[in-house]
Design an enzyme around this catalytic site. Structure first.
Site, PDB file in Angstrom:
ATOM      1  N   GLU A   1       0.532  -1.322   0.104  1.00  0.00           N
ATOM      2  CA  GLU A   1      -0.188   0.048   0.248  1.00  0.00           C
ATOM      3  C   GLU A   1       0.880   1.354   0.304  1.00  0.00           C
ATOM      4  O   GLU A   1       1.182   1.727   0.717  1.00  0.00           O
ATOM      5  CB  GLU A   1      -0.664  -0.154   1.274  1.00  0.00           C
ATOM      6  CG  GLU A   1      -1.925   1.337   1.521  1.00  0.00           C
ATOM      7  CD  GLU A   1      -2.945   1.071   2.412  1.00  0.00           C
ATOM      8  OE1 GLU A   1      -2.879   0.714   3.319  1.00  0.00           O
ATOM      9  OE2 GLU A   1      -3.364   2.461   2.352  1.00  0.00           O
TER      10      GLU A   1
ATOM     11  N   LYS B   1      -2.690  -1.931  -3.190  1.00  0.00           N
ATOM     12  CA  LYS B   1      -3.683  -1.156  -2.968  1.00  0.00           C
ATOM     13  C   LYS B   1      -3.461   0.125  -3.050  1.00  0.00           C
ATOM     14  O   LYS B   1      -2.190   0.559  -2.187  1.00  0.00           O
ATOM     15  CB  LYS B   1      -3.979  -1.479  -1.585  1.00  0.00           C
ATOM     16  CG  LYS B   1      -4.187  -0.529  -0.282  1.00  0.00           C
ATOM     17  CD  LYS B   1      -5.044  -1.484   1.009  1.00  0.00           C
ATOM     18  CE  LYS B   1      -5.759  -0.495   1.719  1.00  0.00           C
ATOM     19  NZ  LYS B   1      -6.412  -0.564   2.634  1.00  0.00           N
TER      20      LYS B   1
ATOM     21  N   SER C   1      -9.056   4.085   0.343  1.00  0.00           N
ATOM     22  CA  SER C   1     -10.945   5.405   0.259  1.00  0.00           C
ATOM     23  C   SER C   1     -10.129   6.660   0.111  1.00  0.00           C
ATOM     24  O   SER C   1     -10.186   7.430  -0.389  1.00  0.00           O
ATOM     25  CB  SER C   1     -12.516   5.100   0.703  1.00  0.00           C
ATOM     26  OG  SER C   1     -12.343   4.531   2.005  1.00  0.00           O
TER      27      SER C   1
HETATM   28  P1  13P Z   1      -9.378   4.120   3.695  1.00  0.00           P
HETATM   29  O1  13P Z   1     -10.154   3.656   2.704  1.00  0.00           O
HETATM   30  O2  13P Z   1     -10.535   4.497   4.873  1.00  0.00           O
HETATM   31  O3  13P Z   1      -8.012   4.890   3.748  1.00  0.00           O
HETATM   32  O4  13P Z   1      -8.374   3.122   5.231  1.00  0.00           O
HETATM   33  C1  13P Z   1      -8.249   2.111   4.285  1.00  0.00           C
HETATM   34  C2  13P Z   1      -6.454   1.606   4.658  1.00  0.00           C
HETATM   35  O5  13P Z   1      -6.552   0.232   5.291  1.00  0.00           O
HETATM   36  C3  13P Z   1      -5.654   2.426   5.289  1.00  0.00           C
HETATM   37  O6  13P Z   1      -3.928   2.092   5.498  1.00  0.00           O
END
Ligand code: 13P
Length: 346
Positions: A183, A225, A267
């Protein structure tokens, strides 16, 4: 490394019409969320809230391929003594675990952060695997908001250092039989336009995939991600749904090899409906080499949190709110969402 096994899990995480529930808020973050609905954050209130999500049978079994848990949650039992991990498995979903230890200031890079948690990670992965985790998550944070003073950001140092840590984490996960969610997040904070988000995200993803290659990470056994290509929250004119979808797909095609089974977006502070509409518009473009789905935290949970507000008599309403968002995002993951469906539920 058993790549066939890793690939099977990665494919299941992005199975058609299914996506990931990010329920891995740290104790600090969940406290902030609970503060906003007037609920005291205790081990029991956190358990009660997450239990209601995992017991939302329809949402979990039809729409949620996996749940990212926090260290406390993966060890917690439901009120009746059933491990929360078992509730997730029983619903046909995969348990996962956040393994990074959050961010710290990056030396000599004012305003920038490095995600920590590599020391002792192998041992923690072994333990989490024993507790049922099939996949893990590590989030790198790149801020691109214009600083009030000092040099511009992001620096190459922040991008490179975070990409390297992501790749080290991903390699360790695969070596221990756990699928890494990689991510790299470019934040929405700031007044930048979508093109600036595009430029920085492109550089970040290019370097992340270079580092994954150098650390010998098998792309078939991971899930990416990323953020979408989107205007900053404070931008005067924000890019519309079609523009976000087109730019994001263009960028991903240029940066993400087809060997990656799927991309599950964060998100990042978008509204619930915006996050759904963007995902839907991307899937409508079609002809993509990877699955595109959701790995939402706030965009799946804001509605159920509000409906729940810490009261046991609101559990059913909170489950309905969660199921609705999960269903909407499930349709979006197939490019079959319609805004009318939101209105009908309202
Ligand atoms: P959000 O969808 O609230 O950004 O969170 C996703 C997430 O796992 C952030 O590390």
């Amino acid at each position: 490394m058993n790549l066939a096994e890793l690939n099977k899990v990665a494919e299941a995480m992005v199975a058609p019409g299914r996506g990931i529930l990010a329920a891995d808020e740290s104790s600090g973050t969940i406290k902030k969320r609970f503060d906003s609905i007037g609920v005291e954050s205790t081990a029991d209130s956190r358990r009660d809230y997450r239990e209601l999500l995992f017991r939302s049978t329809e949402a979990m079994s039809k729409c949620i391929s996996g749940v990212i848990l926090y260290d406390e949650t993966i060890r917690q039992n439901a009120k009746d003594g059933t491990p929360l991990v078992k509730l997730i498995e029983k619903a046909g979903s995969l348990p996962g675990i956040k393994v990074d230890k959050g961010t710290k200031p990056l030396p000599f890079c004012p305003g920038e952060l490095i995600t920590e948690g590599l020391d002792g990670l192998r041992e923690r992965l072994v333990e989490y695997r024993g507790l049922g985790a099939k996949f893990a998550k590590w989030r790198a944070v790149i801020d691109i908001a214009r600083p009030e003073s000092g040099p511009p950001i992001p620096t190459y140092t922040a991008i490179m250092t975070n990409a390297h840590a992501l790749a080290r984490y991903a390699a360790l996960c695969q070596d221990e039989g756990i699928v890494p969610i990689v991510e790299p997040e470019v934040l929405m904070d700031g007044d930048h336009d979508a093109d600036r988000c595009y430029t920085v995200t492109e550089l970040l993803l290019k370097i992340v995939f270079e580092q994954l290659y150098f650390q010998k990470v098998a792309l078939e056994g991971m899930v990416l991600k990323p953020n979408m290509v989107i205007s900053g929250k404070k931008a005067k004119q924000r890019a519309g749904v079609e523009e976000v979808a087109e730019k994001t797909v263009k960028l991903l095609k240029a940066c993400v090899p087809a060997a990656v089974p799927g991309i599950a977006f964060l998100s990042g502070g978008q509204s619930d409906e915006e996050a759904t509409a963007h995902l839907d518009a991307m899937n409508r473009i079609g002809n993509l080499p990877w699955k595109l789905t959701f790995s939402y935290g706030r965009a799946l949970q804001a509605a159920p949190q509000k409906a729940w507000s810490g009261k046991s008599e609101n559990v059913a309403a909170a489950q309905r709110a969660f199921t609705h968002r999960a269903m909407m995002n499930s349709l979006a993951a197939k490019g079959q969402w319609k805004q009318d469906l939101e209105k009908k539920a309202a």
